[in-house]
Structure formats: structure tokens, C-alpha cells
Design an enzyme around this catalytic site. Structure first.
Site, PDB file in Angstrom:
ATOM      1  N   MET B   1      20.477  43.610  -4.411  1.00  0.00           N
ATOM      2  CA  MET B   1      20.328  45.016  -4.017  1.00  0.00           C
ATOM      3  C   MET B   1      21.597  45.529  -3.341  1.00  0.00           C
ATOM      4  O   MET B   1      22.219  46.442  -3.808  1.00  0.00           O
ATOM      5  CB  MET B   1      19.142  45.174  -3.059  1.00  0.00           C
ATOM      6  CG  MET B   1      17.806  44.918  -3.722  1.00  0.00           C
ATOM      7  SD  MET B   1      16.442  45.663  -2.823  1.00  0.00           S
ATOM      8  CE  MET B   1      16.344  44.616  -1.398  1.00  0.00           C
ATOM      9  N   CYS B   2      21.986  44.927  -2.226  1.00  0.00           N
ATOM     10  CA  CYS B   2      23.097  45.363  -1.371  1.00  0.00           C
ATOM     11  C   CYS B   2      22.753  46.657  -0.633  1.00  0.00           C
ATOM     12  O   CYS B   2      22.007  47.486  -1.121  1.00  0.00           O
ATOM     13  CB  CYS B   2      24.409  45.560  -2.112  1.00  0.00           C
ATOM     14  SG  CYS B   2      25.062  44.067  -2.861  1.00  0.00           S
TER      15      CYS B   2
END
Lengths: 225, 308
Positions: B1-2
Site C-alpha cells: 500500500m504505502c
């Protein structure tokens, strides 16, 4: 009125309290304070209760809703009312990506704008957006109705099955197999009813109907790469 | 995701709080990526001086006497300020490249994290809360900054693989997504003399922008051609010495929320990263459109927006 403050009550407790309401509960009115964009608020409800969220929500608010009415007095993050079965969800502000995705029933009202993929793979839900919708809205939609009082972004209704799309403003582009269709009296009636239920100030005659050309239904070598 | 955050201040009154605000925003995004975290802070600049942020796994040995040694090698005054595993070297602006070369001989264990007149970059493996505390980011003031918490996909979990990536003076970039043509693009950039240091896809994105700007493009123009030349998913937030930009790929499935008031422009992967900002209740909040470049500078505080 039952009030739960997410600044003090953990989210799991909030959802557990809402889930604990039986179909005959007397505690029908709930409000949630300080949502602060938290995820999964009022998810998986299964009772005819009314929940008002005082502020903006994160991912999946009111997901899988059944019977309940959820009112968001703010904006909603990605996946609001995802896979809703019945009931009503009303958002005063804007909605992020894939609002109402895969919804089987009920009514989703977005009073602001919706982002991309609104109503993606919808399966019976009715969605009324007072503003605009982003790109790839109603992608692979199968059943139900998407009403857009503003404009639609690129590739509206791409690979559409049988859902009905009504857009009042402009459509940037239509997706594969999505075409404009004639507005018949039954569509005007359906639209008038939905606009009234959604509190939208628009006349059915102003809309264009879009639907599936049904050319992708069967194998056709011209559809292959 | 980050998870990505960014904050570009218009109101100088908020500048002492930049580090604290940015830290809170990034900590809120921790569950979008637990692998590594990093922050770039654009702080005060001194006339004629530049900053080189270096990192070492053995900071005590690497940083001891480094200012003296580097100053002697270059024949100019050099100062050093250490923060945990990082140190910021201050030296005359014209000496940045020579200093970098000298550093490789003087302290092979030192790795350059960032360079420029105002930028300082701090990044390590670990959670945002730990990384920010380690470098006491909350105490830092500045004009703008960006942060990143990483869920590693395309390369190893290492300090060098953490964002932000700095590939040109005062330029940095953070990325949520993954690029699919980074290997071929890395080879092309090498032909143009642009070298990358890691196997990380994001570094290639950053290097691409540096290359375009070196060949005369504005950041806005570089971001616009990035939409054509980079393949994959991305939400980018970029910083320059006096600017702050955002761009998402045409599919735009990586999330992004922006807020703007008279005091600031803010970016978050999710709205909850923004909820502690002053005046957020009355801010203009919106999702950046796909394939559209948004850019602010100190001179033009209203958004320059360009659809590609």
C-alpha cells in the site's frame, strides 16, 4: 439518542454496540462523534436503526449495510456502502473511489461529488449522485440504477451488463459496450421516484439514459485481442 | 500500500511546527506500510551554502572528524550536525559534487541520502513513530516537507530502499504504487548519464524527473511527460527547493486526498492523516484527478494545475 464518541470509545466497541441491536430494538437513533476519517465505521449493520456520523469517514463506512440508515455529515472515504444489501446511506459531502461497489440493494445518496469507479460491479443498488462522478463509474455494473445529476468522467459504464445509468450533464466518454438509449415513460417514472427519494432538485426529462449494447455478452472473435 | 504525506506551508507562522505536523501526519499512516519510513524537510538556507545529508550504519566511527577531514580535502570550511545515523554536512554550494566524490574515499561507509541548498532527508528501516523520534523530526522547522511509510514491493527493505529519493539538488520524490518499466527505464537513463544507486522502482521515477529537468523541462513539464513514459501505478508527491507537486497515473487507483487553506497545502494517502491540521474543518478538501499535474511554488501559492 445513543451517542458514541470515537475520541473515547474504540471503533470495535462502537461497531459491536451497533451490531448488538436486534431487529426490534428500541434504540433506533445513534450518533457517532469524532470519526476523524477512521475506517469501517458502522459496517455490517443488520437492524432498522438510524446512525448519524458527525464528520468525515475513512474506508468502507456503512459497508455491507442491511436495513439501517446511515447519514454521514461529512465526506466519505473509499468503498463507502460497499456491498450494501438494503437500507439507505446518505453522504452530505463527497465520496471517494468505488462508492456503492458491488451493492445488491438499498439506496446510496451522495450529495457532493463521487470519485472514480462509483457503482463498480453494482448488483441491484440504486445510487443517486447530486454532483459529478469520476472515471470508470458503473464498470461491469450488473443491475440497479446510477443517477448522476452532474457530469460523468471517462469510460462510463465500461463492460456494462444490465444496470440503468442516467446522466444529466456531460459524459466525457462511454466505456466499451455502453450506449445512449431512448428514455421511455417507465424510465421517467423510475427516475422521478429516485430523485424524490434522494432529495435531488432535478427533472427526469433533463437526463440521458445509458445502457448496455449487449455486444459483449457472447463470444465474438472481434472482441478478442 | 504505502502511505504518503506532504505539507507545503504558505504561512511562515506555521514554519516552526512543520516537523511536528508532518510527523503526526506520517505516524497516522503507519498501518499503510511497516517496512521503512522517511522524511524530507526543506529548512532554512544559508547564502552560498549547501547541505549534504549522509547516513552510516556505524555513525560514531563514520562521523567522527568528518567535518575536519572533508574540509581539509576540499580546502573549504565544513560543519557537521549529527542526528542518530544521519549527519548533515554544510559546505559551500559549488563543492557539493566534489564533496560527494571525496566522501567515497574518506568515509566509504557513508551513504548520501540527500543534497541541495535546503533539503535534509532522514530515512531508516522501521515504523514512522520510531524513525521520526530517532531523528527528532518533531523539533524541526521548515517551509515544506514530505514523508513516506513503505510497504516494500519492488525491492529489498533497506535504508537505501526507503523513500524519499533524492536524485538532483533539492529534488525529492515519494511514491505509492509500483512501476513496471523501471528496469528498461533505468538502462535508458544510464545512457543519458543518470545513475541510480538501488534496485528500487521509485528511484527510477525520481531519476527520470531529474533527467528531464536537466534537459530543460520545468518540473510541471517533467511530471507531464512522466505520465507518458512511466508504466505502472503511481501517486507521486515531489518536492523542490521552492515547490511542491502531486501527480497520479491515469488509472488513479492509489489513494490521494489534498487540502488547501490560506496557510498550507497538504497531501495524505488518507483523509485521517490530515485531521489534526489547523483549520482542516474549513479547508478545501479534494481528490487529485488522474493524469493531472498539481504544483505550487513559493512565488505562486495558488495551484498551477495542468491536465496532461
Amino acid at each position: 439518542m445513543q451517542t458514541l464518541d470515537l475520541a473515547q470509545t474504540p471503533l470495535r466497541e462502537l461497531n459491536a454496540a451497533l451490531h448488538a441491536q436486534a431487529s426490534q430494538t428500541n434504540q433506533t437513533a445513534w450518533q457517532v462523534l469524532n470519526p476523524q476519517g477512521a475506517h469501517a465505521i458502522a459496517c455490517g449493520l443488520d437492524a432498522p436503526i438510524e446512525v448519524t456520523v458527525k464528520g468525515s469517514t475513512g474506508y468502507y463506512c456503512a459497508g455491507m449495510n442491511k436495513h439501517a440508515t446511515v447519514h454521514i455529515e461529512g465526506s466519505a472515504g473509499p468503498g463507502v456502502a460497499e456491498n450494501m444489501m438494503s437500507g439507505t446511506v446518505v453522504i452530505e459531502g463527497d465520496a471517494s473511489q468505488y462508492a456503492g461497489a458491488t451493492g445488491h440493494g438499498g439506496l446510496l445518496v451522495i450529495k457532493g461529488n463521487a470519485s472514480s469507479r462509483c457503482g463498480i460491479s453494482m448488483k441491484g443498488i440504486d445510487i443517486v449522485v447530486h454532483g459529478n462522478v469520476g472515471h470508470m463509474s458503473a464498470f461491469m455494473a450488473q443491475s440497479g440504477t446510477l443517477v448522476v445529476c452532474g457530469d460523468a468522467g471517462e469510460a462510463l459504464g465500461d463492460s456494462l451488463y444490465e444496470a440503468r445509468l442516467f446522466v444529466r450533464g456531460s459524459v466525457k466518454s462511454l466505456g466499451a459496450d455502453c450506449v445512449a438509449k431512448e428514455m421511455r415513460p417507465e424510465h421517467l417514472t423510475l427516475l422521478a421516484n429516485l430523485l424524490a427519494r434522494a432529495g435531488a432538485d432535478a427533472r427526469p426529462e433533463e437526463f440521458t439514459r445509458y445502457g448496455s449494447a449487449r455486444k459483449l455478452y457472447h463470444f465474438d472473435i472481434d472482441n478478442a485481442y | 500500500m504505502c502511505g504518503i504525506v506532504g505539507l507545503f506551508l504558505k504561512d511562515p507562522a506555521l514554519e516552526p511546527e512543520l516537523g511536528a505536523l508532518l510527523t503526526r501526519m506520517l505516524v497516522t499512516m503507519s498501518d499503510r506500510g511497516p517496512d521503512s519510513a522517511g522524511l524530507a524537510i526543506y529548512g532554512a538556507e544559508a547564502p552560498g551554502l549547501a547541505k549534504l545529508t549522509v547516513q552510516s550504519d556505524t555513525p560514531e566511527a563514520t562521523f567522527a572528524g568528518l567535518d575536519t577531514d572533508l574540509g581539509a580535502a576540499l580546502g573549504v570550511p565544513v560543519t557537521l550536525r549529527a542526528r542518530s545515523t544521519h549527519a548533515v554536512l554544510n559546505l559551500p554550494e559549488g563543492q557539493l559534487d566534489t564533496a560527494r566524490a571525496a566522501l567515497a574515499t574518506l568515509r566509504p561507509a557513508a551513504r548520501v541520502m540527500g543534497r541541495g541548498r535546503t533539503i535534509e532527508i532522514y530515512k531508516e528501516v522501521g515504523l514512522p513513530r520510531d524513525v521520526a523520534a530517532r531523528f527528532d523530526i518533531a523539533s524541526m522547522s521548515g517551509t515544506h516537507g514530505i514523508g513516506h511509510t513503505r510497504m516494500a514491493t519492488e525491492s529489498a527493505v533497506t535504508t537505501l530502499g526507503a523513500h524519499p529519493f533524492n536524485t538532483g539538488p533539492d529534488q525529492c520524490l515519494v511514491h505509492n504504487g509500483s512501476l513496471s518499466n523501471h528496469n528498461s527505464l533505468r538502462r535508458k537513463l544510464r545512457h543519458h548519464g543518470i545513475l541510480t544507486e538501488t534496485e528500487n522502482d521509485t528511484e527510477v521515477g525520481a531519476a527520470y524527473l531529474t533527467w528531464r529537468m536537466q534537459t530543460g523541462a520545468t518540473l510541471g513539464a517533467a511530471l507531464t511527460t512522466a505520465l507518458r513514459d512511466l508504466d505502472g501505478f503511481f501517486t507521486f508527491v515531489v518536492g523542490t527547493r521552492d515547490g511542491f507537486g502531486v501527480v497520479r497515473d491515469p488509472i488513479a487507483c492509489k489513494p490521494a486526498v489534498m487540502a488547501e487553506t490560506d496557510q498550507y497545502v497538504a497531501f495524505g494517502s488518507e483523509y485521517r492523516a490530515l485531521v489534526d491540521l489547523p483549520g482542516i474543518q474549513t479547508a478545501r478538501v479534494w481528490e487529485p484527478e488522474p493524469a493531472t499535474v498539481y504544483f505550487w511554488t513559493r512565488d505562486t501559492p495558488s495551484p498551477a494545475q495542468k491536465a496532461a
